[in-house]
Motif scaffolding. Structure first.
Motif, PDB file in Angstrom:
ATOM      1  N   SER A 128     -38.908 -14.690  17.636  1.00  0.00           N
ATOM      2  CA  SER A 128     -38.803 -13.354  18.228  1.00  0.00           C
ATOM      3  C   SER A 128     -38.883 -12.254  17.185  1.00  0.00           C
ATOM      4  CB  SER A 128     -37.476 -13.220  18.984  1.00  0.00           C
ATOM      5  OG  SER A 128     -36.401 -13.225  18.073  1.00  0.00           O
ATOM      6  N   GLY A 129     -38.745 -12.608  15.910  1.00  0.00           N
ATOM      7  CA  GLY A 129     -38.738 -11.602  14.856  1.00  0.00           C
ATOM      8  C   GLY A 129     -37.365 -10.995  14.623  1.00  0.00           C
ATOM      9  N   ARG A 130     -36.379 -11.315  15.483  1.00  0.00           N
ATOM     10  CA  ARG A 130     -35.030 -10.783  15.306  1.00  0.00           C
ATOM     11  C   ARG A 130     -34.343 -11.538  14.179  1.00  0.00           C
ATOM     12  NH1 ARG A 130     -31.962 -11.033  20.886  1.00  0.00           N
ATOM     13  NH2 ARG A 130     -30.333 -10.096  19.607  1.00  0.00           N
ATOM     14  N   PRO A 131     -33.487 -10.885  13.418  1.00  0.00           N
ATOM     15  CA  PRO A 131     -32.782 -11.564  12.326  1.00  0.00           C
ATOM     16  C   PRO A 131     -31.976 -12.756  12.834  1.00  0.00           C
ATOM     17  CG  PRO A 131     -32.490  -9.188  12.185  1.00  0.00           C
ATOM     18  CD  PRO A 131     -33.138  -9.464  13.514  1.00  0.00           C
ATOM     19  N   ARG A 132     -32.045 -13.853  12.127  1.00  0.00           N
ATOM     20  CA  ARG A 132     -31.339 -15.059  12.520  1.00  0.00           C
ATOM     21  C   ARG A 132     -29.826 -14.817  12.592  1.00  0.00           C
ATOM     22  NH1 ARG A 132     -33.863 -17.702   9.536  1.00  0.00           N
ATOM     23  NH2 ARG A 132     -35.275 -18.784  10.930  1.00  0.00           N
ATOM     24  N   GLU A 133     -29.319 -14.011  11.672  1.00  0.00           N
ATOM     25  CA  GLU A 133     -27.878 -13.736  11.655  1.00  0.00           C
ATOM     26  C   GLU A 133     -27.431 -13.030  12.932  1.00  0.00           C
ATOM     27  OE1 GLU A 133     -30.038 -12.940   9.345  1.00  0.00           O
ATOM     28  OE2 GLU A 133     -29.515 -14.344   7.729  1.00  0.00           O
ATOM     29  N   GLU A 134     -28.286 -12.154  13.438  1.00  0.00           N
ATOM     30  CA  GLU A 134     -27.956 -11.416  14.660  1.00  0.00           C
ATOM     31  C   GLU A 134     -27.855 -12.363  15.857  1.00  0.00           C
ATOM     32  OE1 GLU A 134     -30.309  -8.337  17.607  1.00  0.00           O
ATOM     33  OE2 GLU A 134     -30.575  -8.101  15.443  1.00  0.00           O
ATOM     34  N   LEU A 135     -28.767 -13.307  15.935  1.00  0.00           N
ATOM     35  CA  LEU A 135     -28.760 -14.259  17.035  1.00  0.00           C
ATOM     36  C   LEU A 135     -27.608 -15.254  16.904  1.00  0.00           C
ATOM     37  CD1 LEU A 135     -32.591 -14.940  17.112  1.00  0.00           C
ATOM     38  CD2 LEU A 135     -31.293 -13.720  18.864  1.00  0.00           C
ATOM     39  N   ALA A 136     -27.311 -15.632  15.666  1.00  0.00           N
ATOM     40  CA  ALA A 136     -26.278 -16.646  15.436  1.00  0.00           C
ATOM     41  C   ALA A 136     -24.890 -16.158  15.827  1.00  0.00           C
ATOM     42  CB  ALA A 136     -26.288 -17.077  13.968  1.00  0.00           C
ATOM     43  N   THR A 137     -24.657 -14.847  15.782  1.00  0.00           N
ATOM     44  CA  THR A 137     -23.316 -14.323  16.057  1.00  0.00           C
ATOM     45  C   THR A 137     -22.869 -14.595  17.492  1.00  0.00           C
ATOM     46  OG1 THR A 137     -24.257 -12.139  16.578  1.00  0.00           O
ATOM     47  CG2 THR A 137     -23.477 -12.497  14.326  1.00  0.00           C
ATOM     48  N   CYS A 138     -23.826 -14.666  18.427  1.00  0.00           N
ATOM     49  CA  CYS A 138     -23.455 -14.876  19.829  1.00  0.00           C
ATOM     50  C   CYS A 138     -23.749 -16.300  20.297  1.00  0.00           C
ATOM     51  CB  CYS A 138     -24.173 -13.872  20.728  1.00  0.00           C
ATOM     52  SG  CYS A 138     -25.973 -14.068  20.763  1.00  0.00           S
ATOM     53  N   LEU A 139     -24.306 -17.115  19.423  1.00  0.00           N
ATOM     54  CA  LEU A 139     -24.783 -18.437  19.830  1.00  0.00           C
ATOM     55  C   LEU A 139     -23.692 -19.292  20.459  1.00  0.00           C
ATOM     56  CD1 LEU A 139     -26.968 -20.611  19.936  1.00  0.00           C
ATOM     57  CD2 LEU A 139     -26.402 -21.190  17.572  1.00  0.00           C
ATOM     58  N   GLU A 140     -22.581 -19.509  19.757  1.00  0.00           N
ATOM     59  CA  GLU A 140     -21.554 -20.411  20.252  1.00  0.00           C
ATOM     60  C   GLU A 140     -20.900 -19.893  21.532  1.00  0.00           C
ATOM     61  OE1 GLU A 140     -21.107 -23.453  19.360  1.00  0.00           O
ATOM     62  OE2 GLU A 140     -22.586 -23.259  17.740  1.00  0.00           O
ATOM     63  N   ASP A 141     -20.753 -18.582  21.629  1.00  0.00           N
ATOM     64  CA  ASP A 141     -20.178 -17.993  22.836  1.00  0.00           C
ATOM     65  C   ASP A 141     -21.069 -18.297  24.039  1.00  0.00           C
ATOM     66  OD1 ASP A 141     -18.463 -16.563  24.443  1.00  0.00           O
ATOM     67  OD2 ASP A 141     -19.241 -14.599  23.862  1.00  0.00           O
ATOM     68  N   VAL A 142     -22.374 -18.094  23.872  1.00  0.00           N
ATOM     69  CA  VAL A 142     -23.324 -18.361  24.956  1.00  0.00           C
ATOM     70  C   VAL A 142     -23.332 -19.842  25.320  1.00  0.00           C
ATOM     71  CG1 VAL A 142     -25.776 -18.358  25.588  1.00  0.00           C
ATOM     72  CG2 VAL A 142     -24.786 -16.376  24.435  1.00  0.00           C
ATOM     73  N   LEU A 143     -23.362 -20.707  24.308  1.00  0.00           N
ATOM     74  CA  LEU A 143     -23.415 -22.147  24.578  1.00  0.00           C
ATOM     75  C   LEU A 143     -22.151 -22.644  25.283  1.00  0.00           C
ATOM     76  CD1 LEU A 143     -25.018 -23.526  21.289  1.00  0.00           C
ATOM     77  CD2 LEU A 143     -26.132 -23.093  23.493  1.00  0.00           C
ATOM     78  N   THR A 144     -20.998 -22.102  24.893  1.00  0.00           N
ATOM     79  CA  THR A 144     -19.739 -22.514  25.526  1.00  0.00           C
ATOM     80  C   THR A 144     -19.725 -22.132  27.006  1.00  0.00           C
ATOM     81  OG1 THR A 144     -18.490 -22.360  23.469  1.00  0.00           O
ATOM     82  CG2 THR A 144     -17.231 -22.224  25.527  1.00  0.00           C
ATOM     83  N   LEU A 145     -20.078 -20.888  27.291  1.00  0.00           N
ATOM     84  CA  LEU A 145     -20.076 -20.430  28.681  1.00  0.00           C
ATOM     85  C   LEU A 145     -21.120 -21.180  29.497  1.00  0.00           C
ATOM     86  CD1 LEU A 145     -18.952 -18.634  30.853  1.00  0.00           C
ATOM     87  CD2 LEU A 145     -20.490 -16.802  30.086  1.00  0.00           C
ATOM     88  N   ARG A 146     -22.276 -21.416  28.897  1.00  0.00           N
ATOM     89  CA  ARG A 146     -23.311 -22.139  29.627  1.00  0.00           C
ATOM     90  C   ARG A 146     -22.839 -23.543  30.005  1.00  0.00           C
ATOM     91  NH1 ARG A 146     -29.207 -24.713  27.978  1.00  0.00           N
ATOM     92  NH2 ARG A 146     -30.042 -24.616  30.091  1.00  0.00           N
ATOM     93  N   ARG A 147     -22.202 -24.226  29.076  1.00  0.00           N
ATOM     94  CA  ARG A 147     -21.735 -25.586  29.350  1.00  0.00           C
ATOM     95  C   ARG A 147     -20.719 -25.594  30.489  1.00  0.00           C
ATOM     96  NH1 ARG A 147     -21.837 -30.481  26.478  1.00  0.00           N
ATOM     97  NH2 ARG A 147     -20.181 -31.922  27.089  1.00  0.00           N
ATOM     98  N   VAL A 148     -19.787 -24.649  30.458  1.00  0.00           N
ATOM     99  CA  VAL A 148     -18.770 -24.578  31.506  1.00  0.00           C
ATOM    100  C   VAL A 148     -19.427 -24.333  32.867  1.00  0.00           C
ATOM    101  CG1 VAL A 148     -16.849 -23.213  32.405  1.00  0.00           C
ATOM    102  CG2 VAL A 148     -16.914 -23.828  29.977  1.00  0.00           C
TER     103      VAL A 148
END
Length: 235
Positions: free
Chosen positions: A91-111
Protein backbone atom coordinates in the motif's frame (compact mmCIF):
# COMPACT_ATOMS: atom_id res chain seq x y z
CA UNK A 1 23.22 -14.76 16.36
CA UNK A 2 22.96 -18.51 16.83
CA UNK A 3 20.38 -18.15 19.60
CA UNK A 4 18.37 -15.69 17.51
CA UNK A 5 18.41 -18.13 14.62
CA UNK A 6 17.23 -20.95 16.87
CA UNK A 7 14.40 -18.79 18.17
CA UNK A 8 13.20 -17.89 14.68
CA UNK A 9 13.91 -21.11 12.79
CA UNK A 10 11.86 -23.34 15.08
CA UNK A 11 9.22 -25.92 14.10
CA UNK A 12 5.97 -24.56 12.71
CA UNK A 13 2.53 -25.96 13.40
CA UNK A 14 1.00 -28.20 10.75
CA UNK A 15 -2.35 -26.44 10.34
CA UNK A 16 -0.95 -23.49 8.41
CA UNK A 17 2.52 -24.73 7.48
CA UNK A 18 2.94 -22.54 4.41
CA UNK A 19 1.77 -19.33 6.08
CA UNK A 20 3.83 -19.91 9.21
CA UNK A 21 6.91 -20.77 7.16
CA UNK A 22 6.55 -17.44 5.35
CA UNK A 23 6.16 -15.74 8.74
CA UNK A 24 9.33 -17.38 10.15
CA UNK A 25 11.42 -16.47 7.10
CA UNK A 26 10.19 -12.88 7.26
CA UNK A 27 10.97 -12.74 10.98
CA UNK A 28 14.52 -13.85 10.23
CA UNK A 29 14.83 -11.10 7.64
CA UNK A 30 13.23 -8.38 9.76
CA UNK A 31 15.22 -9.24 12.87
CA UNK A 32 18.48 -9.34 10.95
CA UNK A 33 19.08 -13.02 11.67
CA UNK A 34 19.69 -13.16 7.92
CA UNK A 35 20.62 -9.63 6.87
CA UNK A 36 20.24 -8.04 3.42
CA UNK A 37 22.70 -9.62 1.04
CA UNK A 38 23.18 -12.71 3.23
CA UNK A 39 22.21 -16.26 2.35
CA UNK A 40 19.46 -18.19 4.12
CA UNK A 41 20.44 -21.55 5.61
CA UNK A 42 20.61 -24.43 3.14
CA UNK A 43 17.20 -25.76 2.08
CA UNK A 44 17.64 -29.18 3.66
CA UNK A 45 18.78 -27.70 6.98
CA UNK A 46 16.05 -25.07 6.97
CA UNK A 47 13.30 -27.60 6.24
CA UNK A 48 14.53 -29.75 9.11
CA UNK A 49 14.70 -26.87 11.56
CA UNK A 50 11.23 -25.63 10.62
CA UNK A 51 9.86 -29.20 10.53
CA UNK A 52 8.22 -28.67 7.12
CA UNK A 53 8.52 -30.50 3.84
CA UNK A 54 10.94 -29.17 1.27
CA UNK A 55 7.96 -28.62 -1.03
CA UNK A 56 6.36 -26.29 1.54
CA UNK A 57 9.66 -24.51 2.08
CA UNK A 58 10.16 -23.99 -1.64
CA UNK A 59 6.64 -22.59 -1.99
CA UNK A 60 7.33 -20.13 0.84
CA UNK A 61 10.66 -19.07 -0.66
CA UNK A 62 9.07 -18.68 -4.10
CA UNK A 63 6.35 -16.47 -2.60
CA UNK A 64 8.94 -14.26 -0.91
CA UNK A 65 10.97 -14.09 -4.10
CA UNK A 66 7.88 -12.94 -6.02
CA UNK A 67 7.30 -10.32 -3.31
CA UNK A 68 10.88 -9.05 -3.61
CA UNK A 69 12.30 -10.21 -0.28
CA UNK A 70 14.70 -12.91 -1.48
CA UNK A 71 16.41 -13.96 -4.69
CA UNK A 72 17.92 -17.23 -5.87
CA UNK A 73 21.47 -17.36 -7.19
CA UNK A 74 23.01 -20.26 -9.05
CA UNK A 75 26.53 -21.58 -9.06
CA UNK A 76 29.06 -22.79 -6.55
CA UNK A 77 28.21 -20.00 -4.11
CA UNK A 78 24.51 -19.96 -4.94
CA UNK A 79 21.48 -20.30 -2.72
CA UNK A 80 18.65 -18.09 -1.52
CA UNK A 81 19.77 -14.58 -0.55
CA UNK A 82 17.92 -11.73 1.14
CA UNK A 83 17.63 -8.84 -1.28
CA UNK A 84 19.82 -5.83 -0.61
CA UNK A 85 16.82 -3.48 -0.42
CA UNK A 86 13.60 -4.75 1.15
CA UNK A 87 10.31 -3.70 -0.46
CA UNK A 88 7.82 -1.27 1.04
CA UNK A 89 4.37 -2.51 1.99
CA UNK A 90 2.14 -2.97 -1.05
CA UNK A 91 0.00 0.00 0.00
CA UNK A 92 3.00 2.30 0.38
CA UNK A 93 2.01 3.08 3.99
CA UNK A 94 4.81 2.84 6.57
CA UNK A 95 5.04 -0.62 8.09
CA UNK A 96 5.28 0.87 11.58
CA UNK A 97 1.95 2.64 11.11
CA UNK A 98 0.20 -0.57 10.14
CA UNK A 99 1.89 -2.62 12.85
CA UNK A 100 0.56 -0.41 15.65
CA UNK A 101 -3.03 -1.60 15.12
CA UNK A 102 -2.28 -5.12 13.91
CA UNK A 103 -2.73 -7.10 17.13
CA UNK A 104 -5.82 -5.14 18.15
CA UNK A 105 -7.48 -5.90 14.80
CA UNK A 106 -6.46 -9.57 14.87
CA UNK A 107 -7.74 -10.05 18.43
CA UNK A 108 -11.14 -8.54 17.69
CA UNK A 109 -11.42 -10.42 14.43
CA UNK A 110 -10.74 -13.75 16.13
CA UNK A 111 -13.36 -13.09 18.81
CA UNK A 112 -16.01 -12.00 16.31
CA UNK A 113 -15.50 -14.45 13.47
CA UNK A 114 -14.98 -17.62 15.48
CA UNK A 115 -18.08 -16.65 17.43
CA UNK A 116 -20.00 -16.03 14.20
CA UNK A 117 -19.08 -19.46 12.83
CA UNK A 118 -20.09 -21.14 16.08
CA UNK A 119 -23.37 -19.21 16.24
CA UNK A 120 -24.19 -20.06 12.63
CA UNK A 121 -23.60 -23.75 13.31
CA UNK A 122 -25.79 -23.57 16.42
CA UNK A 123 -28.84 -22.42 14.47
CA UNK A 124 -31.28 -24.59 12.57
CA UNK A 125 -30.59 -23.06 9.18
CA UNK A 126 -33.30 -22.50 6.62
CA UNK A 127 -32.84 -23.74 3.08
CA UNK A 128 -32.29 -20.11 2.06
CA UNK A 129 -29.47 -19.84 4.65
CA UNK A 130 -27.84 -23.00 3.32
CA UNK A 131 -28.10 -21.81 -0.26
CA UNK A 132 -26.61 -18.44 0.73
CA UNK A 133 -23.58 -20.15 2.30
CA UNK A 134 -23.06 -22.54 -0.62
CA UNK A 135 -23.30 -19.75 -3.17
CA UNK A 136 -20.88 -17.54 -1.24
CA UNK A 137 -18.45 -20.46 -0.99
CA UNK A 138 -18.65 -21.14 -4.72
CA UNK A 139 -18.19 -17.46 -5.50
CA UNK A 140 -15.12 -17.24 -3.26
CA UNK A 141 -13.40 -20.04 -5.16
CA UNK A 142 -11.34 -17.77 -7.42
CA UNK A 143 -7.63 -17.17 -7.88
CA UNK A 144 -8.17 -13.84 -9.64
CA UNK A 145 -6.15 -11.40 -7.49
CA UNK A 146 -8.26 -8.47 -8.64
CA UNK A 147 -11.46 -9.98 -7.23
CA UNK A 148 -10.32 -12.33 -4.50
CA UNK A 149 -10.55 -9.93 -1.54
CA UNK A 150 -14.14 -8.93 -2.40
CA UNK A 151 -15.33 -12.52 -2.76
CA UNK A 152 -13.49 -13.62 0.36
CA UNK A 153 -15.13 -10.79 2.31
CA UNK A 154 -18.59 -11.78 1.03
CA UNK A 155 -18.11 -15.34 2.30
CA UNK A 156 -17.10 -14.20 5.77
CA UNK A 157 -20.05 -11.81 5.88
CA UNK A 158 -22.40 -14.58 4.74
CA UNK A 159 -21.36 -16.66 7.74
CA UNK A 160 -22.17 -13.75 10.06
CA UNK A 161 -25.48 -13.14 8.29
CA UNK A 162 -26.76 -16.69 8.82
CA UNK A 163 -25.95 -16.37 12.52
CA UNK A 164 -29.05 -14.14 12.49
CA UNK A 165 -27.64 -11.35 14.65
CA UNK A 166 -27.69 -7.96 12.88
CA UNK A 167 -25.36 -6.49 15.50
CA UNK A 168 -22.86 -9.29 14.95
CA UNK A 169 -23.05 -8.88 11.18
CA UNK A 170 -22.38 -5.16 11.52
CA UNK A 171 -19.42 -5.80 13.81
CA UNK A 172 -17.94 -8.39 11.42
CA UNK A 173 -18.37 -5.99 8.50
CA UNK A 174 -16.61 -3.22 10.44
CA UNK A 175 -13.65 -5.39 11.43
CA UNK A 176 -13.41 -6.80 7.91
CA UNK A 177 -12.79 -3.27 6.61
CA UNK A 178 -9.86 -2.96 9.00
CA UNK A 179 -8.57 -6.42 8.07
CA UNK A 180 -8.74 -5.62 4.36
CA UNK A 181 -6.71 -2.45 4.92
CA UNK A 182 -3.97 -4.64 6.39
CA UNK A 183 -4.31 -7.36 3.74
CA UNK A 184 -4.05 -4.77 0.97
CA UNK A 185 -0.61 -3.86 2.33
CA UNK A 186 0.86 -7.33 1.80
CA UNK A 187 1.32 -9.48 -1.31
CA UNK A 188 -1.50 -11.81 -2.33
CA UNK A 189 0.09 -15.27 -2.33
CA UNK A 190 -1.37 -17.91 -4.64
CA UNK A 191 -0.53 -20.79 -2.30
CA UNK A 192 -2.35 -19.04 0.53
CA UNK A 193 -5.41 -18.55 -1.69
CA UNK A 194 -5.57 -22.28 -2.43
CA UNK A 195 -5.11 -23.07 1.26
CA UNK A 196 -7.88 -20.62 2.18
CA UNK A 197 -10.27 -22.31 -0.27
CA UNK A 198 -9.72 -25.63 1.50
CA UNK A 199 -10.28 -24.04 4.90
CA UNK A 200 -13.38 -22.17 3.70
CA UNK A 201 -14.95 -25.46 2.60
CA UNK A 202 -14.18 -27.00 5.98
CA UNK A 203 -15.80 -24.07 7.83
CA UNK A 204 -18.96 -24.21 5.71
CA UNK A 205 -19.13 -28.01 6.01
CA UNK A 206 -19.00 -27.75 9.83
CA UNK A 207 -21.70 -25.07 9.85
CA UNK A 208 -23.99 -27.08 7.56
CA UNK A 209 -23.32 -30.19 9.67
CA UNK A 210 -24.59 -28.33 12.75
CA UNK A 211 -21.22 -28.69 14.52
CA UNK A 212 -20.57 -25.54 16.61
CA UNK A 213 -17.21 -26.61 18.14
CA UNK A 214 -15.98 -27.83 14.75
CA UNK A 215 -17.04 -24.61 13.04
CA UNK A 216 -15.28 -22.49 15.66
CA UNK A 217 -12.12 -24.60 15.42
CA UNK A 218 -12.09 -24.51 11.60
CA UNK A 219 -12.54 -20.74 11.57
CA UNK A 220 -9.83 -20.27 14.20
CA UNK A 221 -7.35 -22.29 12.13
CA UNK A 222 -8.21 -20.24 9.05
CA UNK A 223 -7.76 -16.93 10.87
CA UNK A 224 -4.45 -18.13 12.33
CA UNK A 225 -3.06 -18.57 8.81
CA UNK A 226 -4.00 -15.04 7.81
CA UNK A 227 -2.63 -13.68 11.08
CA UNK A 228 0.70 -15.44 10.49
CA UNK A 229 1.12 -13.74 7.11
CA UNK A 230 0.13 -10.32 8.45
CA UNK A 231 2.54 -10.60 11.37
CA UNK A 232 5.29 -11.79 9.07
CA UNK A 233 4.97 -8.97 6.56
CA UNK A 234 3.99 -6.13 8.89
CA UNK A 235 5.36 -6.74 12.40
Amino acid sequence: MASAGAAVFRPVRTGNAFEETVERLLQAIRLGVTAPGERLPAERDLATRLAVSRVTLREAIRALADAGYVESRRGRYGGTFVTDTLPLTASGRPREELATCLEDVLTLRRVLETGAAEAAATRTLTEADRTHLREALTESNTTDPADYRRRDSRLHLAIAEVAASPLLTTAVADIRIRVNELLDAIPLLTTNIHHSHTQHRKIIDRILAHDPPGARKAMAEHLDGTAALLRGFLS
